[in-house]
Design an enzyme around this catalytic site. Structure first.
Site, PDB file in Angstrom:
ATOM      1  N   GLY A 155      -0.548   4.631   0.307  1.00 21.06           N
ATOM      2  CA  GLY A 155      -1.229   5.832   0.766  1.00 21.06           C
ATOM      3  C   GLY A 155      -0.327   6.557   1.757  1.00 21.06           C
ATOM      4  O   GLY A 155       0.881   6.317   1.806  1.00 21.06           O
ATOM      5  N   SER A 191     -17.614  18.442   1.645  1.00 21.06           N
ATOM      6  CA  SER A 191     -16.891  18.704   2.892  1.00 21.06           C
ATOM      7  C   SER A 191     -17.799  19.051   4.072  1.00 21.06           C
ATOM      8  O   SER A 191     -18.787  19.758   3.947  1.00 21.06           O
ATOM      9  CB  SER A 191     -15.907  19.847   2.673  1.00 21.06           C
ATOM     10  OG  SER A 191     -15.333  20.216   3.902  1.00 21.06           O
ATOM     11  N   GLY A 242       0.832  -1.197   0.000  1.00 24.32           N
ATOM     12  CA  GLY A 242       0.000   0.000   0.000  1.00 24.32           C
ATOM     13  C   GLY A 242       0.868   1.249   0.000  1.00 24.32           C
ATOM     14  O   GLY A 242       1.932   1.287   0.637  1.00 24.32           O
ATOM     15  N   ARG A 286     -14.223   8.515  14.184  1.00 26.32           N
ATOM     16  CA  ARG A 286     -13.031   9.307  13.922  1.00 26.32           C
ATOM     17  C   ARG A 286     -13.403  10.777  13.736  1.00 26.32           C
ATOM     18  O   ARG A 286     -14.390  11.090  13.100  1.00 26.32           O
ATOM     19  CB  ARG A 286     -12.322   8.794  12.663  1.00 26.32           C
ATOM     20  CG  ARG A 286     -11.073   9.568  12.317  1.00 26.32           C
ATOM     21  CD  ARG A 286     -10.378   9.021  11.099  1.00 26.32           C
ATOM     22  NE  ARG A 286     -11.175   9.089   9.892  1.00 26.32           N
ATOM     23  CZ  ARG A 286     -11.442  10.221   9.229  1.00 26.32           C
ATOM     24  NH1 ARG A 286     -10.981  11.373   9.657  1.00 26.32           N
ATOM     25  NH2 ARG A 286     -12.172  10.189   8.139  1.00 26.32           N
ATOM     26  N   ARG A 312     -20.667  13.788  13.184  1.00 28.60           N
ATOM     27  CA  ARG A 312     -21.065  13.061  11.979  1.00 28.60           C
ATOM     28  C   ARG A 312     -22.078  11.951  12.254  1.00 28.60           C
ATOM     29  O   ARG A 312     -23.057  11.802  11.522  1.00 28.60           O
ATOM     30  CB  ARG A 312     -19.823  12.443  11.325  1.00 28.60           C
ATOM     31  CG  ARG A 312     -18.921  13.474  10.706  1.00 28.60           C
ATOM     32  CD  ARG A 312     -17.653  12.855  10.139  1.00 28.60           C
ATOM     33  NE  ARG A 312     -16.819  13.885   9.532  1.00 28.60           N
ATOM     34  CZ  ARG A 312     -15.614  13.667   9.020  1.00 28.60           C
ATOM     35  NH1 ARG A 312     -15.105  12.459   9.047  1.00 28.60           N
ATOM     36  NH2 ARG A 312     -14.935  14.654   8.476  1.00 28.60           N
ATOM     37  N   HIS A 346     -17.842   5.991   4.648  1.00 28.15           N
ATOM     38  CA  HIS A 346     -16.737   6.887   4.381  1.00 28.15           C
ATOM     39  C   HIS A 346     -15.407   6.346   4.909  1.00 28.15           C
ATOM     40  O   HIS A 346     -14.363   6.494   4.273  1.00 28.15           O
ATOM     41  CB  HIS A 346     -17.076   8.220   5.059  1.00 28.15           C
ATOM     42  CG  HIS A 346     -16.008   9.245   4.996  1.00 28.15           C
ATOM     43  ND1 HIS A 346     -15.511   9.702   3.811  1.00 28.15           N
ATOM     44  CD2 HIS A 346     -15.349   9.914   5.967  1.00 28.15           C
ATOM     45  CE1 HIS A 346     -14.577  10.615   4.060  1.00 28.15           C
ATOM     46  NE2 HIS A 346     -14.449  10.748   5.352  1.00 28.15           N
ATOM     47  N   HIS A 362     -20.655   9.260   6.777  1.00 25.47           N
ATOM     48  CA  HIS A 362     -20.493  10.714   6.699  1.00 25.47           C
ATOM     49  C   HIS A 362     -21.807  11.348   6.250  1.00 25.47           C
ATOM     50  O   HIS A 362     -22.382  10.929   5.257  1.00 25.47           O
ATOM     51  CB  HIS A 362     -19.370  11.015   5.709  1.00 25.47           C
ATOM     52  CG  HIS A 362     -18.816  12.390   5.843  1.00 25.47           C
ATOM     53  ND1 HIS A 362     -19.553  13.500   5.560  1.00 25.47           N
ATOM     54  CD2 HIS A 362     -17.590  12.836   6.231  1.00 25.47           C
ATOM     55  CE1 HIS A 362     -18.799  14.576   5.769  1.00 25.47           C
ATOM     56  NE2 HIS A 362     -17.611  14.194   6.178  1.00 25.47           N
TER      57      HIS A 362
END
Lengths: 247, 648
Positions: B44, B286, B42, B444, B339, B410, B268
């Site tokens: 990222g 956003s 990975g 989170r 959220r 999300h 989200h």
């Protein structure tokens, strides 16, 4: 909506490719271009045929993976968007749409619409970075940078590395891509230290990999999905010239 | 055999744990580092930063990604920003405050020591990224700018326009390129890890498929680092990139790594709604829009019908006929509730029949009041790029008509269990970033995912991995012609052959959509014992159907996207069930996990600190067998878990 698609099919890098025609029907106008291809592919799978291979991932215009040449334009006729941000409402109903892979000697076709853009990685590996080690750095605010410079650096850093510039250029030049990275770092004090070496190394690698020369036609900037300005090429040329003068 | 869950949390005061630990663990000399091989899967933020930093240290690193370039990993799509406790705004921020906000935001289901360390190294990340040339937003004085984000009362979020993830990833990718140039890192793009190889109980390497040629390749190493992100695509529709998947992590789980809190999923609230049955993915808008946007649905069902029929526009509905349901239910926080709360409230209204679009799954996010108060220009300055993006996708002008939004999957807080060193229950196998479970608990906070990926990759793993590798300095190069590699490769080949031979009637996407539907309906925003039991049954049935009726065209030895998707879906069909089992076990509501049976009188999450202050760590027992539950108790030594309240 209904469309006729003329899509480039090519079994692998060695095979000779050609266009094949497909019909898609009952497509909602809000369907994205890539979703339309998903629909086509799903029906091909049901017919036991190989679906059309194309690159894509984030589908929100930021990863730079999608790369289709649509009706003669990189990322389709609309300006300032990637292929995944095109919607079928932008095409006339019952029209014929031609879909091709990027055409550039430096980006060989892997299969159908998928090309190998490893050359862009190689150019950046040649010098598209600031040589700092992890943890060997000053406090973030120890280096004040004028807002205008940071903004301009960010403009150039918006490049997604999709390859549209080289695929559009009649000379197959990667200058806009190289310029975006060089310019983004040249606007910042952190990047200035290695400025000379960077410009020379990246341009040399670009030449070595078979990309063509820039003749300033501006076609790259016109097709760039992130509207990277051709002015960055001027900055790259300045960096490169001053590097050469010091040789 | 139960898993051995030793969290290895160092003793001592919270603020000294990481320093003490670093002093206590072993290091490897430069001469020995050269002899050691590390695989990072990975690229990222976690993977790229780890691979680059390990390369700098002198290890031989091999880094793998499924995309055509490391730069395309899905971290690139993160918009908002990255948190750090710099206190540049002089608003009394501190490492402790960032730690506290994060542990509270996670609804007290994460480890104190890990979260404190995350906050502690957060400042180093900003310094590192600035030095790499990341063009963070700046003030006119030339210093770094900040903005506010949910779950915090201070301004600690650093950002680069709406493309923070992109810029941070390009920084890590540049560091990676530097090391590739220096010869310490070798990059393998378009390669997918299909199995983990274990010998003598330790991770020894991976089996990967070259996605261009279809070749099955073996790679050996002294340690393997999993940085493969989250598994939100089990829902089919999510904000994740199309190819994001949980397969590499799931192979490790199958081989004995514990999988912790799989049911903790972040949904989200502000995403563009699904427009039909053919949609491939969802797009996030956003969180910052909720600063000025007001969320509503009509009060009267007649207006809902008129909207769906197109006989009324949202702007035709009078103020007194609008239900600003977040402001009604949560007067203190209004539209800025966290959220999980905002998402559930939208679902509640849509379930009651007030969804405003033809699918009934959308609510309005309206800027009318803000435009009247501040003027169109101010709104344009604040949100112009988001408004343009919305118009691009929906063909509706949000300056004229309200946006339509709906919650979408999300991020996954759950993941592979790791100890304080980020090592899994398999010695020599590490998991970093979204792939592990350790830092975000049950929810989170915004701008914390980027922080964790880079913390793990730049500043934690490069130290902790040395402690393990210091025992390997006399170990020879890992050989890949051994029985363990033979068997792993054979199993991978058999799986591929099986998938290609079924030749059934349903495409991979057909079945994936059905799985997504089961997950969303039963393991989504609100879960019940009944829905979860149903999901477990339905997924098991669908999995059987998949192995009998899937149609995978093409061949094994070629570029074959259908085969790639089939391999990933096979794992999602087990992972979905695991998520449902975990959600069924957790008889409480916390963070993103809401069990309808466990709510307060006014419909809020009812956490159970008597029975569930633990990480649920699952151990694989076979495809159609129930996994075994292991528990890691979470000890709150320094903060006292309190109830979250957004009403007053």
């Amino acid at each position: 909506m209904n469309f006729t698609l003329k899509i480039w099919r090519q079994k692998d890098a060695k095979s000779k490719g050609g266009f094949q025609q497909y019909k898609v029907t009952d497509i909602s106008s809000d369907t994205s271009f890539l979703e339309m291809l998903d629909i086509l592919n799903n029906s091909l799978v049901h017919e036991g045929k190989e679906p059309v291979a194309f690159d894509h991932d984030c589908r929100e215009g930021i990863c730079g993976m999608c790369s289709l040449h649509i009706n003669g334009h990189a990322h389709g006729p609309e300006q300032g968007v990637t292929t995944c941000q095109i919607y079928m409402r932008q095409f006339p109903d019952n029209s014929t749409i031609t879909v091709e892979p990027w055409r550039s000697t430096a980006f060989p076709v892997i299969k159908d619409l998928v090309v190998n853009r490893g050359a862009y990685d190689q150019i950046l590996q040649a010098g598209g970075y600031v040589s700092v080690r992890t943890n060997s750095v000053p406090d973030g605010n120890a280096i004040p940078i004028p807002k205008a410079d940071a903004d301009e650096s960010m403009d150039a850093a918006a490049c997604v590395g999709c390859g549209a510039c080289a695929a559009t250029c009649k000379n197959g030049s990667a200058m806009l891509f190289v310029a975006a990275r060089v310019s983004s770092l040249a606007k910042l004090p952190q990047g200035r230290v290695e400025g000379i070496r960077r410009a020379k190394a990246m341009v040399a690698k670009m030449d070595e990999l078979g990309f063509g020369n820039c003749t300033n036609t501006g076609a790259c900037a016109a097709e760039c999905p992130k509207k990277i300005s051709i002015a960055h090429i001027a900055r790259l040329n300045r960096e490169f010239l001053s590097a050469k003068l010091k040789d | 055999m139960a898993l051995k869950l030793d969290s290895k949390i160092p003793a001592g005061p919270l603020a000294d744990k990481w320093s003490n630990h670093k002093a206590a663990i072993k290091v490897v000399s430069p001469a020995n580092k050269r002899k050691l091989d590390i695989i990072v899967v990975g690229t990222g933020l976690g993977g790229a930063s780890a691979a680059a930093s390990l390369g700098e240290l002198g290890y031989n690193v091999k880094v793998f990604c499924i995309q055509d370039s490391p730069r395309r990993a899905h971290s690139i799509a993160a918009q908002g920003g990255i948190n750090a406790a710099k206190n540049y705004q002089n608003d009394n921020d501190s490492v402790y405050r960032l730690f506290y906000d994060t542990i509270k935001g996670g609804d007290y289901r994460s480890r104190e020591a890990n979260v404190y360390r995350l906050a502690e190294v957060s400042n180093l990340i900003i310094d590192q990224c600035v030095a790499q040339g990341v063009p963070f937003a700046r003030e006119y004085g030339g210093l770094l700018a900040n903005r506010s984000f949910g779950g915090a009362q201070v301004s600690r979020t650093f950002y680069a326009r709406g493309q923070t993830g992109q810029q941070l990833l390009l920084g890590a990718y540049a560091a990676l390129n530097k090391e590739i140039h220096n010869g310490t890192v070798k990059s393998y793009p378009r390669h997918e890890m299909l199995d983990l190889v274990i010998e003598q109980g330790e991770a020894r390497g991976i089996i990967a498929r070259n996605l261009v040629t279809g070749e099955i390749e073996r790679f050996g190493a002294h340690a393997v680092v999993l940085a493969t992100g989250g598994y939100g695509n089990v829902f089919f529709l999510s904000t994740n990139a199309m190819a994001s998947n949980g397969s590499a992590a799931f192979q490790c789980y199958r081989k004995g790594a514990g999988f912790a809190n799989p049911c903790f999923t972040q949904i989200h609230p502000t995403c563009i709604p699904v427009h039909g049955t053919q949609q491939s993915k969802l797009t996030l808008m956003s969180e910052s829009l909720r600063n000025d946007g007001r969320i509503w649905v009509p009060k009267n069902i007649e207006d809902v019908k008129a909207l769906r029929a197109g006989t009324k526009k949202p702007s035709d509905i009078a103020e007194e006929d609008r239900d600003y349901y977040l402001e009604r239910r949560y007067p203190a926080f209004g539209n800025l509730v966290p959220r999980d709360v905002a998402s559930r409230a939208a679902k509640e209204r849509c379930d009651a029949g007030f969804g405003v679009n033809e699918t009934g799954l959308a609510v309005f996010l309206d800027f009318k009041t803000a435009i009247a108060r501040l003027g169109k220009e101010v709104i344009k300055q604040r949100y112009g790029n988001l408004f343009d993006m919305y118009k691009e996708i929906t063909d509706t002008d949000p300056y004229e008509q309200p946006m339509q939004i709906f919650p979408a999957v999300h991020y996954t807080m759950g993941g592979i269990w790791v100890d304080y060193n980020l090592m899994t229950t398999i010695p020599g196998l590490y998991a970093i970033g979204e792939a592990n479970f350790s830092d975000h608990g049950a929810n989170r906070l915004g701008a914390s995912a980027l922080m964790q990926g880079l913390a793990d990759g730049y500043f934690v793993l490069p130290y902790t991995i040395g402690d393990y590798l210091s025992h390997k300095i006399q170990a020879p190069k890992v050989k890949t012609d051994t029985v363990a590699f033979d068997e792993a490769e054979k199993a991978v080949r058999a799986k591929i052959e099986k998938l290609l031979s079924i030749n059934g009637n349903q495409s991979v996407d057909d079945i994936h959509k059905r799985l997504g539907h089961i997950m969303w309906e039963n393991v989504g925003m609100a879960r019940t014992k009944e829905s979860l039991t149903t999901a477990i049954k339905l997924i098991a049935e669908l999995r059987k159907e998949f192995w009998k009726d899937v149609k995978v065209v093409g061949t094994a030895d070629s570029f074959n996207v259908e085969l790639e998707k089939a391999i990933r879906l096979a794992d999602f069909l087990e992972l979905g069930e695991l998520m449902a089992r975990d959600a069924l076990n957790r008889e409480e509501s916390c963070g993103g996990h809401f069990r309808t049976e466990h709510q307060t009188e006014d419909g809020e999450a009812d956490r159970d600190d008597e029975n569930f202050v633990y990480a649920a760590v699952w151990e694989y027992k076979g495809m159609d067998n129930e996994p075994e539950l292991n528990k890691e108790a979470l000890n709150f030594e320094f903060v006292h878990p309190a109830k979250r309240n957004y009403k007053d």
